[in-house]
Scaffold this active site. Sequence first.
Site, short mmCIF file in Angstrom:
data_model
loop_
_atom_site.label_atom_id
_atom_site.label_comp_id
_atom_site.label_asym_id
_atom_site.label_seq_id
_atom_site.Cartn_x
_atom_site.Cartn_y
_atom_site.Cartn_z
N LYS A 164 -55.45 -15.81 -16.47
CA LYS A 164 -54.97 -17.01 -15.79
C LYS A 164 -53.60 -17.43 -16.35
CE LYS A 164 -59.65 -18.59 -14.77
NZ LYS A 164 -60.80 -19.36 -15.24
N GLN A 221 -62.07 -24.03 -19.88
CA GLN A 221 -62.87 -22.84 -19.58
C GLN A 221 -64.32 -23.06 -20.00
OE1 GLN A 221 -61.76 -19.94 -18.01
NE2 GLN A 221 -63.89 -19.25 -18.06
N ASP A 250 -59.69 -27.04 -11.28
CA ASP A 250 -60.90 -26.21 -11.16
C ASP A 250 -61.90 -26.83 -10.18
OD1 ASP A 250 -61.28 -23.76 -12.29
OD2 ASP A 250 -61.93 -24.51 -14.25
#
Length: 264
Positions: free
Chosen positions: A23, A67, A90
């Site tokens: 990413k 994450q 996200d």
Amino acid sequence: MKPGLAVVIVGEDPASQVYVASKSKMAKECGFHSVQHTLSADISEAELRALVADLNADPAVHGILVQLPLPQHIDSGAVIRTIDPDKDVDGFHVVNVGRLGAGELDGAFVPCTPAGAMLMIERARGRDLSGLSAVVIGRSNIVGKPMAALLLSVDCTVTIAHSRTPDLEATCRDADVLVVAVGRAEMVRGSWIKPGATVIDVGINRVSGVYGKSHLVGDVHFDSAAEVAGALTPVPGGVGPMTVACLLRNTLVAARAQLAGGAA
Ligand code: NAD
């Protein structure tokens, strides 16, 4: 000003390290301002939330990604709720989950994996998916539930199957669109698939091959499924890159909205 993405990773989980590296790398390649915070596994929840609060206040950061999974002593929900919903690229904050659930897609950040899967389904079948039978295997907050909400929003008839679904094979055979997000190597065989169906394989499983070398496979048995499906995504190289692309898209949308002084 460049769109800014901050990625936060806690601990040493090897799979998470790989995802985060790809990413951050892609963000840099696309000319984004990209910062990565790598924190030790024993960081306290309060310290992690303080970092997120700092990133919320940083005008150079338009998108924040924490994450998952986080270590067990940290309440993931509480950390995600600390992220400013307008920087929640996200799409895991309850505000964005609620917008998606309510069908308010224009103002929502949609989770990147289902968003990427949706683009591939539309590429295979066109944008009119109305009335198609869609089956999603898996009911996680990250993939299964938002995937089902997206398919419902375009008028598919949606079934969410999971570990307690009695006759999974028969359920799958009914699907014009089948999305598999389980985490079990090659579970779905060609014989489970309706001829011509569009099959999206979200699973990422590391298995050991001959000579002890490990490699990645999906949740779908590719060779048998490819003989029956109308379209089938590979692993690796299918959903994964689309997830990263949608993350960058969400970050760009967030940056534009913040620079314009409004919500996404
Ligand atoms: P999860 O563990 O949170 O959820 C798995 C789901 O599968 C659960 O809802 C469970 O009920 C269901 N399940 C488990 N065993 C089953 C069985 N035998 N039959 C039917 N259903 C069963 O997982 P997740 O976070 O949703 O991820 C699923 C997979 O997708 C994993 O392999 C993960 O690595 C992968 N993934 C890939 C990406 C990507 O970018 N490509 C992103 C997220 C997750």
